[in-house]
Write a protein that holds these residues in place. Structure first.
Motif: not given
Length: 465
Positions: A62-71, A219-223, A272-275
């Motif tokens: 869930l943390l992974f999902g939340a951080v992904t949605v935010w970034e 373009r910043s990476l979603p680290l 998605g970020h790479a494209v």
């Protein structure tokens, strides 16, 4: 017989001492300590350990999902700003710059024509002034809290009416055949060169700076998202390995499903970020950079044309820093040098035939312009102003004027700008489209993955009942 009554003894017993108050509720920290103790006790049993593992792994998913949605939401917002706000504002600022330079050119061309000023030239000047005023209003409405942009907009708003007033005074005086009209026009050109165009340039640079900030953010990476996804996958792999060691069962369907959901979300995020990064980089390198170079080249051409006209109008009345050369002729040479450099760079940046063709056409027209200007300048220096005038502004009997060559340069650069703007929009929209569905999809996959973890752990727990 008399009956005597005795008072009841105190509750404290034989000594008569009163008992203390009853014990109150547990002091602070007792509930926390009790919870920790229960957790420790649960961890000593396999079912308890399974519950703890399930909660932690599901929480990481869930943390992974939340951080992904935010970034991703932040990147999508920046990409939308690039397409729909900051780039259009940068383009508007460039249009303000171009309109002012073109108006200055048109006013000097109309002045040279004298009382026979062509209607088309006058309409071009009025269109430029109206366009610059309209774009200034739009820029003021969209500047927000950007102090740098607001300062330039205020300066332009204050100086523009003064410039138009000087131009009208120059036209009125010129129609009367008075030489003072040339002085008014030179003063108006000086105000344009030292006040209006520098302010427009600073506004363009400020808006372009905001555009590049949105580029960089989009373009910043979603680290954080990538790190959380890898951590969640590692936890899932560890939980399945532990399950295999304790039960000799290769697969737990719930944990396998959670791993698949997390892996899909992570790969989707990375792809998605790479494209998006690739498309936005293309929009910046092959679109925005070309637009900037072409805009600067067009401004140089417009300023060169204005200085060419002013060379005939001033007729040596304004000297350059060496106190010998005509200032406007020196400025014309500097503008043409900038134009040559800009066209050369634009040709290098053009990545297809449709982009190179109008730039090459502009370069050919510049060579003609230089030749015709040199011929007109030579005629004027011989003292034959009346013969030099049609060589610059054209006429019924003189079609091959330097003005005609300038018109070809300007039209070619306009076509090149339209092509590069379309290329930018295509690439930027492609970058924005790469984020499509990623916010909703990553949230759904994270919830599904966490639910699968709990179901898989629940399946193991049922074996202990």
């Amino acid at each position: 017989m008399a009956i005597t009554s005795r008072a009841p003894a105190p509750a404290g017993g034989a000594g008569g001492t009163a008992a203390g108050p009853p014990a109150g509720p547990p002091g602070p920290g007792t509930a926390w300590a009790e919870g920790v103790e229960r957790l420790r006790a649960a961890a000593t049993t396999e079912p308890g350990r399974l519950r703890i593992i399930g909660a932690l792994v599901a929480g990481l998913v869930l943390l992974f999902g939340a951080v992904t949605v935010w970034e991703v939401a932040d990147r999508v917002g920046s990409a939308e700003d690039v397409v729909g706000r900051s780039q259009p504002l940068s383009a508007d600022a460039a249009s303000i710059y171009r309109s002012l330079a073109d108006a200055d050119t048109a006013s000097s061309s109309g002045f040279l024509a004298g009382a026979d000023e062509p209607r088309g030239v006058r309409q071009r000047y009025e269109k430029d002034m109206a366009g610059a005023s309209r774009l200034l209003v739009s820029a003021a409405a969209n500047a927000g809290e950007d102090a740098a942009s607001r300062r330039q907009i205020t300066l332009l708003g204050e100086q523009l009416p003064r410039y138009t007033g000087l131009i009208e005074q120059a036209r009125a005086t010129n129609r009367q055949g008075l030489p003072l009209g040339g002085a008014y026009l030179r003063y108006a050109n000086e105000q344009m060169s030292t006040q209006l165009l520098p302010a427009a340039q600073r506004l363009y640079e400020a808006e372009t700076g905001r555009l590049y900030e949105d580029y960089d953010n989009a373009r910043s990476l979603p680290l954080a998202s990538l790190g959380a996804g890898i951590l969640a996958l590692a936890a899932l792999a560890w939980a399945q390995h532990r399950n295999y060691r304790r039960t000799n069962r290769v697969f737990n369907r719930g944990l396998v499903a959670a791993t698949a959901a997390t892996l899909v979300a992570l790969l989707w995020l990375a792809a998605g970020h790479a494209v998006a990064r690739s498309s936005l980089a293309e929009a910046r390198a092959e679109g925005q950079e070309s637009l900037k170079v072409l805009t600067d080249a067009r401004i140089a051409a417009l300023q060169a044309r204005a200085n060419e006209n002013l060379t005939l109008i001033a007729r040596g009345a304004v000297l350059a820093d060496d106190n010998r050369s005509d200032k406007y002729d020196v400025d014309f040479a500097a503008n043409m040098k900038d134009l040559d450099a800009g066209l050369e760079k634009a040709l290098r940046l053009a990545d297809d035939g449709k982009g190179r063709e109008p730039v090459a056409s502009a370069a050919d027209a510049v060579r003609q312009w230089k030749q015709r200007h040199a011929a007109a300048r030579e005629t004027d220096l011989r003292g034959d102003y009346q013969a030099a005038l049609p060589q610059v502004i054209g006429g019924k009997d003189h079609k091959d004027s330097s003005g005609a060559a300038f018109d070809t340069v300007d039209a070619s650069l306009e076509r090149a700008l339209a092509h590069e703007q379309a290329e930018f929009t295509r690439a930027a929209r492609s970058g924005l489209g790469a984020f499509g569905g990623l916010v909703t999809g990553s949230a759904a996959l994270a919830v599904a993955g966490a639910a699968a973890v709990l179901l898989g752990i629940g399946r193991r727990l049922s074996e202990y009942r």
